[in-house]
Design an enzyme around this catalytic site. Structure first.
Site, PDB file in Angstrom:
ATOM      1  N   LYS A  22      10.854  47.202  65.492  1.00 45.14           N
ATOM      2  CA  LYS A  22      11.652  45.983  65.260  1.00 45.14           C
ATOM      3  C   LYS A  22      11.305  45.362  63.915  1.00 45.14           C
ATOM      4  O   LYS A  22      12.188  44.994  63.143  1.00 45.14           O
ATOM      5  CB  LYS A  22      11.363  44.962  66.369  1.00 45.14           C
ATOM      6  CG  LYS A  22      11.968  43.591  66.079  1.00 45.14           C
ATOM      7  CD  LYS A  22      11.635  42.566  67.135  1.00 45.14           C
ATOM      8  CE  LYS A  22      10.371  41.806  66.896  1.00 45.14           C
ATOM      9  NZ  LYS A  22      10.474  40.673  65.963  1.00 45.14           N
ATOM     10  N   ASN A  23      10.014  45.265  63.620  1.00 46.04           N
ATOM     11  CA  ASN A  23       9.603  44.535  62.415  1.00 46.04           C
ATOM     12  C   ASN A  23       9.884  45.297  61.122  1.00 46.04           C
ATOM     13  O   ASN A  23       9.733  44.741  60.035  1.00 46.04           O
ATOM     14  CB  ASN A  23       8.118  44.157  62.493  1.00 46.04           C
ATOM     15  CG  ASN A  23       7.889  42.979  63.423  1.00 46.04           C
ATOM     16  OD1 ASN A  23       8.837  42.410  63.954  1.00 46.04           O
ATOM     17  ND2 ASN A  23       6.627  42.623  63.630  1.00 46.04           N
ATOM     18  N   CYS A 126       9.764  32.365  67.268  1.00 43.87           N
ATOM     19  CA  CYS A 126       8.739  32.209  68.305  1.00 43.87           C
ATOM     20  C   CYS A 126       7.969  30.913  68.096  1.00 43.87           C
ATOM     21  O   CYS A 126       7.668  30.530  66.970  1.00 43.87           O
ATOM     22  CB  CYS A 126       7.738  33.354  68.235  1.00 43.87           C
ATOM     23  SG  CYS A 126       8.246  34.820  69.100  1.00 43.87           S
ATOM     24  N   ARG A 131       4.933  27.711  61.265  1.00 46.12           N
ATOM     25  CA  ARG A 131       5.005  28.913  60.425  1.00 46.12           C
ATOM     26  C   ARG A 131       5.800  28.547  59.188  1.00 46.12           C
ATOM     27  O   ARG A 131       7.011  28.684  59.154  1.00 46.12           O
ATOM     28  CB  ARG A 131       5.660  30.063  61.195  1.00 46.12           C
ATOM     29  CG  ARG A 131       4.791  30.536  62.340  1.00 46.12           C
ATOM     30  CD  ARG A 131       5.523  31.544  63.181  1.00 46.12           C
ATOM     31  NE  ARG A 131       5.517  32.888  62.633  1.00 46.12           N
ATOM     32  CZ  ARG A 131       6.081  33.926  63.239  1.00 46.12           C
ATOM     33  NH1 ARG A 131       6.701  33.762  64.371  1.00 46.12           N
ATOM     34  NH2 ARG A 131       6.023  35.124  62.692  1.00 46.12           N
ATOM     35  N   ASP A 316      -0.072  40.813  66.721  1.00 43.65           N
ATOM     36  CA  ASP A 316       0.994  41.099  67.682  1.00 43.65           C
ATOM     37  C   ASP A 316       0.504  41.902  68.889  1.00 43.65           C
ATOM     38  O   ASP A 316       1.281  42.169  69.808  1.00 43.65           O
ATOM     39  CB  ASP A 316       2.143  41.858  66.994  1.00 43.65           C
ATOM     40  CG  ASP A 316       2.972  40.944  66.099  1.00 43.65           C
ATOM     41  OD1 ASP A 316       2.781  39.712  66.157  1.00 43.65           O
ATOM     42  OD2 ASP A 316       3.814  41.465  65.338  1.00 43.65           O
ATOM     43  N   ARG A 408      14.055  40.516  73.117  1.00 43.25           N
ATOM     44  CA  ARG A 408      14.096  40.413  71.664  1.00 43.25           C
ATOM     45  C   ARG A 408      13.321  41.563  71.025  1.00 43.25           C
ATOM     46  O   ARG A 408      13.647  41.985  69.921  1.00 43.25           O
ATOM     47  CB  ARG A 408      13.476  39.088  71.201  1.00 43.25           C
ATOM     48  CG  ARG A 408      14.326  37.865  71.512  1.00 43.25           C
ATOM     49  CD  ARG A 408      13.714  36.642  70.872  1.00 43.25           C
ATOM     50  NE  ARG A 408      13.218  36.977  69.552  1.00 43.25           N
ATOM     51  CZ  ARG A 408      12.113  36.485  69.006  1.00 43.25           C
ATOM     52  NH1 ARG A 408      11.393  35.613  69.653  1.00 43.25           N
ATOM     53  NH2 ARG A 408      11.730  36.856  67.814  1.00 43.25           N
TER      54      ARG A 408
HETATM   55  C1  UD1 Z   1       5.440  39.084  60.586  1.00 43.68           C
HETATM   56  C2  UD1 Z   1       5.886  39.723  61.871  1.00 43.68           C
HETATM   57  C3  UD1 Z   1       5.124  39.139  63.050  1.00 43.68           C
HETATM   58  C4  UD1 Z   1       3.626  39.272  62.807  1.00 43.68           C
HETATM   59  C5  UD1 Z   1       3.244  38.684  61.453  1.00 43.68           C
HETATM   60  C6  UD1 Z   1       1.775  38.916  61.092  1.00 43.68           C
HETATM   61  C7  UD1 Z   1       8.193  40.349  61.555  1.00 43.68           C
HETATM   62  C8  UD1 Z   1       9.618  40.131  61.902  1.00 43.68           C
HETATM   63  N1  UD1 Z   1       7.312  39.499  62.062  1.00 43.68           N
HETATM   64  O1  UD1 Z   1       5.757  37.696  60.669  1.00 43.68           O
HETATM   65  O2  UD1 Z   1       5.503  39.854  64.222  1.00 43.68           O
HETATM   66  O3  UD1 Z   1       2.935  38.579  63.828  1.00 43.68           O
HETATM   67  O4  UD1 Z   1       4.033  39.278  60.413  1.00 43.68           O
HETATM   68  O5  UD1 Z   1       1.482  40.264  61.124  1.00 43.68           O
HETATM   69  O6  UD1 Z   1       7.871  41.277  60.845  1.00 43.68           O
HETATM   70  N2  UD1 Z   1       2.353  31.775  56.034  1.00 43.68           N
HETATM   71  C9  UD1 Z   1       2.301  30.644  55.246  1.00 43.68           C
HETATM   72  N3  UD1 Z   1       3.330  30.407  54.379  1.00 43.68           N
HETATM   73  C10 UD1 Z   1       4.384  31.247  54.274  1.00 43.68           C
HETATM   74  C11 UD1 Z   1       4.440  32.408  55.067  1.00 43.68           C
HETATM   75  C12 UD1 Z   1       3.394  32.650  55.933  1.00 43.68           C
HETATM   76  O7  UD1 Z   1       1.363  29.861  55.331  1.00 43.68           O
HETATM   77  O8  UD1 Z   1       5.289  30.963  53.464  1.00 43.68           O
HETATM   78  C13 UD1 Z   1       1.258  32.043  56.974  1.00 43.68           C
HETATM   79  C14 UD1 Z   1       1.708  32.074  58.428  1.00 43.68           C
HETATM   80  O9  UD1 Z   1       1.789  30.789  58.977  1.00 43.68           O
HETATM   81  C15 UD1 Z   1       0.611  32.913  59.044  1.00 43.68           C
HETATM   82  C16 UD1 Z   1       0.272  33.921  57.947  1.00 43.68           C
HETATM   83  O10 UD1 Z   1       0.749  33.345  56.741  1.00 43.68           O
HETATM   84  O11 UD1 Z   1      -0.514  32.129  59.291  1.00 43.68           O
HETATM   85  C17 UD1 Z   1       0.893  35.280  58.124  1.00 43.68           C
HETATM   86  O12 UD1 Z   1       2.268  35.150  58.365  1.00 43.68           O
HETATM   87  P1  UD1 Z   1       3.312  36.278  57.931  1.00 43.68           P
HETATM   88  O13 UD1 Z   1       2.586  37.541  57.654  1.00 43.68           O
HETATM   89  O14 UD1 Z   1       4.181  35.737  56.857  1.00 43.68           O
HETATM   90  O15 UD1 Z   1       4.191  36.451  59.253  1.00 43.68           O
HETATM   91  P2  UD1 Z   1       5.717  36.791  59.359  1.00 43.68           P
HETATM   92  O16 UD1 Z   1       6.150  37.607  58.188  1.00 43.68           O
HETATM   93  O17 UD1 Z   1       6.479  35.571  59.684  1.00 43.68           O
END
Ligand code: UD1
Length: 429
Positions: A22-23, A126, A131, A316, A408
């Site tokens: 999915k990701n 979620c 986030r 995850d 999902r």
């Molecule tokens: C993706 C995955 C999710 C997984 C996560 C971490 C998908 C669709 N989702 O989510 O399943 O749990 O990676 O492996 O691929 N952060 C900030 N600012 C930002 C962006 C992120 O502070 O602008 C923080 C987040 O709050 C979190 C950390 O960075 O603490 C990592 O998040 P991130 O790797 O960006 O997660 P996603 O890409 O949303």
């Protein structure tokens, strides 16, 4: 709303085909916005999030065709999507659509790169802590986009196109890396992404973009270099297998016992998790067909682990591991370092008789002799499946309510587990 009923205590035996990730699918679908030609994706899982993203992309003018099953294909084989964004008709991603799935925010990168403008609602998704998207915005600014925030929308503009730039992420972000990659692919000049996410899904996206004519090197390392090109073309790409689904079913077997081939799974995508549950007592072996996991009777050893970006133990799989450790012989400690507040499963697992104590980011799990079935509530995607894992070993009946979260991210979970002997059924309505 559908529910899933599970009666625990049966071992799992047989084969579970692993779906496309999915990701990886979500950013790959979004990459179709970067070209007027057709992007063909194979091995796409049948998931609610994929359908939702089809609607979001459709709104921007992407024509999505789902190919029917070909003769000889099995029921659980992935589907083929053909995505054509010949013309972008709308550069706004509205709240009603984006609020349902966080990853849809990522359209902002390709839209501004290709059209010079994007207006995207702040995301939902979620409920696992706040986030933010500040790092995604920072990446676009480094590439020359002008950013405004207005009425819940992020507006990115680059009338004369994006320019290559240096992006150093202060923390590892998967979505930030995807966004930077897609935007930099069409920027004028060279971009360097430092402290990039090394997740296999990032590598899969970079591979696909390179097939489309992008010039990306270093994906899978912390430093990615992108030489921008003026245009990208169509391509055909097969989505890599889902490492989270793989790890989830491996833990289900560790929990319920039995012997299962996780067909199509690739061990290098989740080595840290396999090493950990291997150490706890699951037999794990790589075969040509996938990963074989088995366990016969003996109790599981407790573990100590902290989640970390790839190649560390994935957040995850944190909830699933916690479910597993509920029945270990001793006390486990699991620390969540990626997301604050990703512990909603704790109180639901407690309903099944788990003994878990939370202290900040660390959960201490005291293994119990046995769990007992109870009605529980699915809260987010990974938390939901941890309840299913616990239920497989619990005595009696567990009813998992609100399973739309499961749909999902897990393709036909009840089917896959049912075929291996689990007593599991979906109750509609
Ligand atoms: C993706 C995955 C999710 C997984 C996560 C971490 C998908 C669709 N989702 O989510 O399943 O749990 O990676 O492996 O691929 N952060 C900030 N600012 C930002 C962006 C992120 O502070 O602008 C923080 C987040 O709050 C979190 C950390 O960075 O603490 C990592 O998040 P991130 O790797 O960006 O997660 P996603 O890409 O949303």
């Amino acid at each position: 709303m559908d529910r899933i009923r599970i009666v625990g205590g049966r071992p799992l035996n047989g084969t579970i085909p692993i779906s496309g990730a999915k990701n990886a699918t979500l950013p790959l679908m979004i990459a179709s916005l970067l070209t007027e030609e057709t992007l063909v994706l194979d091995n796409v899982p049948r998931l609610a999030d994929v359908g939702q993203l089809q609607r979001i992309l459709g709104n921007h003018g992407v024509d999505v065709m789902v190919s029917g099953k070909r003769p000889g294909e099995r029921e659980l084989d992935g589907q083929t999507l053909k995505l054509s964004a010949a013309r972008i008709v709308d550069t706004t991603a509205p709240y009603e659509l984006v609020s349902k799935m966080r990853a849809s925010f990522w359209v902002i990168g390709p839209l501004v790169a290709r059209t010079g403008e994007a207006r995207v609602s702040m995301p939902g998704g979620c409920a696992i802590g706040t986030r933010p998207v500040d790092l995604l915005i920072m990446a676009l600014e480094r590439l020359g986009a002008q950013i405004d925030i207005d009425a819940g929308y992020v507006i990115a503009r680059a009338r004369k196109g994006l320019k290559g730039g240096e992006i150093a992420f202060p923390k590892v972000t998967v979505g930030g890396t995807h966004t930077a990659l897609m935007a930099a692919a069409l920027a004028d000049g060279t971009s360097v992404i430092d402290n990039a996410a090394r997740e296999p899904e990032v590598v899969d996206l970079a591979d696909c973009l390179n097939k489309m004519g992008a010039k990306i090197s270093g994906a899978g390392t912390p430093r990615i270099v992108v030489d921008g090109v003026p245009r990208l073309s169509g391509a055909r790409h097969s989505v890599l297998p889902d490492r989270i689904e793989t790890g989830t079913y491996a833990m289900a077997v560790a929990m319920a016992g039995g012997d299962v081939l996780l067909e199509g799974a690739r061990p290098e995508l989740l080595q840290a998790a396999l090493d950990l549950i291997g150490g706890a007592g699951l037999n794990v072996s790589a075969t040509n067909a996938g990963i074989r996991v088995s366990r016969n009777g003996a109790g599981l050893a407790p573990v100590e682990v902290a989640t970390a970006p790839f190649p560390g133990f994935p957040t995850d799989l944190q909830a699933q591991l916690m479910a597993l450790m509920c029945c270990a012989r001793g006390t486990s400690r699991i620390t969540e370092t990626i997301f604050e507040n990703r512990f909603m499963h704790v109180q639901e697992l407690a309903r099944l008789g788990a003994r878990i104590h939370l202290d900040g980011e660390t959960a201490t799990i005291e293994g119990v002799e046995r769990l007992r079935g109870a009605p529980v509530m699915a809260t987010d995607l990974r938390a939901s499946v941890s309840l299913v894992i616990a239920a497989l070993a619990a005595e009696g009946e567990t009813m998992v309510n609100r399973v739309y979260h499961l749909d999902r991210g897990f393709e036909r979970l009840e089917d896959k587990l049912g075929r291996c002997g689990a007593e599991i059924a979906r109750i509609s309505g």
